[in-house]
Enzyme design. Structure first.
Site: not given
Ligand code: SAH
Length: 198
Positions: A45
């Site tokens: 993010s």
């Molecule tokens: N906070 C993280 C953001 C990652 S992007 C960072 O800053 O690195 C969002 C993430 O949500 C992705 O890794 C994706 O695989 C995950 N995601 C999407 N749907 C999901 C679900 N139903 N349960 C768990 N993770 C999920």
């Protein structure tokens, strides 16, 4: 969203090396205030959003925290630093494994990781005083509202794939839920049972 960021939170942001959470070509851009690809369709993010969401949570060391969308583990580090026990759920195993390694190497012992569909929460350790969702869904997953403690807060982006509203959801001591819209944001898709179809 235009929020005051507390000094301890900002200081932690300055201390934490974002590049540590990124691999490959994106690493060179770690200092830019943008979301960056971490593979598997996921992004780390934008720092501004990490700061704002963390600020909105008003974390304390007594709080049980649930995070949905572990991704790189960057946001998880903020939760582990300012929260109590942190439970982080990620759909993609390879991301979860790396994030866990990073968080453990930083010395945090208060974070637990699970691979699975976070739209169903993590029932075993519920209820949670704080819930943060870092992927954008079409709705607020009902099981997350259920797993929020009385007096708890949740931040979650909700809306169409192209852009979402950042929602702050508060549950009062009697279990009544209020929802505030804090402005437009853009996250990758929240998949799963109560998210977008995989
Ligand atoms: N906070 C993280 C953001 C990652 S992007 C960072 O800053 O690195 C969002 C993430 O949500 C992705 O890794 C994706 O695989 C995950 N995601 C999407 N749907 C999901 C679900 N139903 N349960 C768990 N993770 C999920």
């Amino acid at each position: 969203m235009d929020l005051y960021i507390s000094k301890p939170l900002y200081d932690f942001f300055e201390r934490l090396d974002r590049a540590y959470f990124i691999e490959g070509e994106s690493k060179a851009y770690a200092k830019h205030d943008v979301a960056l690809s971490i593979g598997y369709g996921a992004t780390i993010s934008q720092p501004t959003l990490v700061l704002q969401m963390t600020q909105l949570l008003e974390l304390g060391k007594k709080h049980n925290v649930l995070e949905i969308g572990t991704g790189s583990g960057y946001q998880t580090a903020f939760l582990a630093e300012f929260g109590g026990e942190v439970y982080s759920v990620e759909l993609i195993e390879a991301l979860s494994v790396k994030a866990r390694e990073r968080i453990e190497n930083l010395g945090y012992k208060n974070a637990m990781f699970k691979v699975g569909d976070g739209t169903q929460g993590w029932k075993e350790y519920a209820p949670y005083d704080r819930i943060i969702v870092t992927a954008g869904g079409s709705q607020v997953p009902p099981m997350l509202v259920e797993q929020l403690s009385p007096g708890g807060r949740m931040v979650i982006p909700v809306g169409p794939r192209i852009s979402q509203q950042m929602l702050l959801i508060e549950k009062d001591e009697r279990g009544h839920v209020k929802q505030y819209s804090l402005g437009e944001v853009r996250f990758v898709e929240l998949k799963g049972k109560y998210g977008w179809e995989s």
